[in-house]
Scaffold this active site. Structure first.
Site, short mmCIF file in Angstrom:
data_model
loop_
_atom_site.label_atom_id
_atom_site.label_comp_id
_atom_site.label_asym_id
_atom_site.label_seq_id
_atom_site.Cartn_x
_atom_site.Cartn_y
_atom_site.Cartn_z
CB CYS A 245 -0.90 -0.01 1.24
SG CYS A 245 -1.90 1.48 1.42
CB CYS B 290 -0.36 2.36 5.70
SG CYS B 290 -1.01 0.76 5.17
CB CYS C 169 -9.23 -4.62 -16.77
SG CYS C 169 -8.12 -4.49 -15.35
CB CYS D 122 -5.05 -0.67 2.69
SG CYS D 122 -3.67 -1.07 3.78
CB CYS E 273 -4.16 2.87 6.09
SG CYS E 273 -4.02 2.69 4.29
CG HIS F 218 -10.88 2.97 -3.33
ND1 HIS F 218 -11.89 2.06 -3.40
CD2 HIS F 218 -10.54 3.28 -4.61
CE1 HIS F 218 -12.17 1.81 -4.68
NE2 HIS F 218 -11.37 2.55 -5.42
CG HIS G 124 -14.19 -1.87 -7.32
ND1 HIS G 124 -13.69 -0.66 -7.76
CD2 HIS G 124 -15.22 -1.58 -6.48
CE1 HIS G 124 -14.41 0.32 -7.21
NE2 HIS G 124 -15.34 -0.22 -6.44
CG ASP H 211 -13.86 -10.74 -14.59
OD1 ASP H 211 -13.04 -10.54 -13.66
OD2 ASP H 211 -14.21 -9.83 -15.35
NE ARG I 264 -11.24 -8.41 -14.09
CZ ARG I 264 -11.92 -7.25 -14.18
NH1 ARG I 264 -11.30 -6.10 -14.09
NH2 ARG I 264 -13.24 -7.26 -14.35
CB CYS J 263 -9.66 -4.44 -11.07
SG CYS J 263 -9.41 -3.24 -12.36
#
Length: 188
Positions: free
Chosen positions: A88, A91, A106, A137, A140, A143, A146, A150, A158, A160
């Site tokens: 991450c 953090c 993707c 994470c 911390c 975001h 997602h 698939d 997956r 992503c």
């Protein structure tokens, strides 16, 4: 006149492409790190978004704290084949091993599994009229991206992940640091 229009259009296209593909891992490594940034500490990190905004680059803050999304195909990590660990960028929490990374096409770095169940948090995300599972994470709560069902075997998942919220350490670099630390602790 026609040549002038073509020149102007070409220049605008070049500026657009430079801006679109201008994000890189080197820009990320230049950002200030939080005092809590650690690749070994697993204690939860709780800071307000206001505090994070003072530390993180605008690009990392937008994705990590405001649940934004970087533009597809702009991450230096999307096509990376280096062997090592992804952390991450906020953090320092270990998130994914490079052997779980694959080319999904993707536009973002994709992984089929995290390092362990505690390294990430998953939550329902019904924003933008979609039903998705958000990945954050585990340390911390930033975001990351997602997860979708698939992906390839063995998990069929997956993950992503926005590359701007990832740090990467090559395996050989980590091994050298570990060996140097071991020598220092043994007194040899």
């Amino acid at each position: 006149m026609k040549n002038t229009v073509v020149l102007v259009m070409s220049g605008m296209l070049m500026l657009l492409l430079q801006n679109c593909y201008g994000q890189s891992a080197s820009k990320q490594s230049e950002q200030k790190k939080a005092t809590e940034y650690s690749r070994t500490d697993s204690a939860p990190v709780n800071k307000s978004n206001q505090d994070w905004q003072k530390i993180l680059s605008p690009e990392v803050y937008e994705v990590a704290r405001l649940k934004g999304t970087e533009r597809p195909f702009t991450s230096a990590y999307e096509h990376s084949k280096e062997v090592g660990t992804f952390y991450c960028a906020v953090c320092g929490n270990a998130l994914f091993k490079s052997d779980a990374k694959y080319e999904s096409g993707c536009g973002w770095p994709s992984f089929f599994e995290p390092i362990n169940k505690k390294s990430i948090i998953e939550a329902k995300d019904n924003s933008h009229g979609m039903r998705r599972i958000e990945v954050m994470c585990g340390r911390c709560k930033s975001h990351l991206g997602h997860v979708f069902d698939d992906g390839p075997p063995p998990t069929g998942l997956r993950y992503c992940i926005n590359g701007v919220v990832l740090d990467f350490e090559k395996a050989k670099t980590a091994e050298k640091k570990y060996s140097a630390g071991k020598k220092a602790n043994s007194g040899s």
